[in-house]
Scaffold this motif. Structure first.
Motif, PDB file in Angstrom:
ATOM      1  N   ASP A   1     -23.171  37.432  22.843  1.00 38.16           N
ATOM      2  CA  ASP A   1     -21.759  37.810  22.785  1.00 38.16           C
ATOM      3  C   ASP A   1     -20.866  36.603  22.505  1.00 38.16           C
ATOM      4  O   ASP A   1     -19.860  36.716  21.812  1.00 38.16           O
ATOM      5  N   LEU A   2     -21.250  35.453  23.044  1.00 41.70           N
ATOM      6  CA  LEU A   2     -20.487  34.239  22.796  1.00 41.70           C
ATOM      7  C   LEU A   2     -20.516  33.871  21.316  1.00 41.70           C
ATOM      8  O   LEU A   2     -19.483  33.553  20.721  1.00 41.70           O
ATOM      9  N   PHE A   3     -21.683  33.942  20.703  1.00 44.12           N
ATOM     10  CA  PHE A   3     -21.781  33.617  19.286  1.00 44.12           C
ATOM     11  C   PHE A   3     -21.053  34.651  18.429  1.00 44.12           C
ATOM     12  O   PHE A   3     -20.427  34.299  17.435  1.00 44.12           O
ATOM     13  N   TYR A   4     -21.137  35.911  18.802  1.00 49.69           N
ATOM     14  CA  TYR A   4     -20.390  36.928  18.081  1.00 49.69           C
ATOM     15  C   TYR A   4     -18.886  36.675  18.194  1.00 49.69           C
ATOM     16  O   TYR A   4     -18.144  36.855  17.238  1.00 49.69           O
ATOM     17  N   TYR A   5     -18.443  36.261  19.380  1.00 50.79           N
ATOM     18  CA  TYR A   5     -17.020  36.012  19.566  1.00 50.79           C
ATOM     19  C   TYR A   5     -16.567  34.816  18.736  1.00 50.79           C
ATOM     20  O   TYR A   5     -15.482  34.835  18.144  1.00 50.79           O
ATOM     21  N   ILE A   6     -17.375  33.773  18.670  1.00 53.37           N
ATOM     22  CA  ILE A   6     -17.024  32.611  17.849  1.00 53.37           C
ATOM     23  C   ILE A   6     -16.955  33.017  16.381  1.00 53.37           C
ATOM     24  O   ILE A   6     -16.041  32.615  15.659  1.00 53.37           O
TER      25      ILE A   6
END
Length: 119
Positions: A3-8
């Motif tokens: 989710d962190l990478f998707y958000y970035i």
């Protein structure tokens, strides 16, 4: 973590979309994401090479960059951006989160160059 990478990816793509790049904004977003991840991986490899007293060769950099370039073509696309845009349309503190994403991307690249200075 995913989710962190998707958000970035979402925030970087949103930045380019609001900046006026209407056709390929998601490509620029995923380029920045994979550039930051590649810089983090190369920093860790450089750290381990320095600790183990192994020579850090240019071929390692080429392999990691090519690997992440190929991965970037298959993982994220415009459809994923649209899904993330719908998910985060009503988020709170979006300006602070945007600055944190920018700081992460710039910090990853700076950290990589600092680690190169010690090798």
């Amino acid at each position: 973590m995913k989710d962190l990478f998707y958000y970035i990816f979402y925030r970087a793509s949103k930045f380019y979309k609001s900046w006026g790049e209407n056709s390929n904004y998601y490509i620029s977003g995923k380029f920045l994401l994979f550039l930051a991840i590649c810089a983090n991986i190369l920093t860790l490899i450089g750290l381990f090479c320095n600790i183990l007293k192994i020579r850090y060769s240019i071929e390692v950099i080429y392999v990691v960059c090519i690997l992440f370039s190929v991965l970037s073509f298959f993982i994220l696309n415009e459809k994923k951006y649209k899904e993330l845009e719908e998910k985060y349309k009503n988020e709170k503190n979006n300006k602070i989160k945007g600055w944190l994403v920018i700081a992460y991307i710039i910090g990853s690249i700076i950290l990589y160059f600092i680690s190169l200075a010690f090798l």
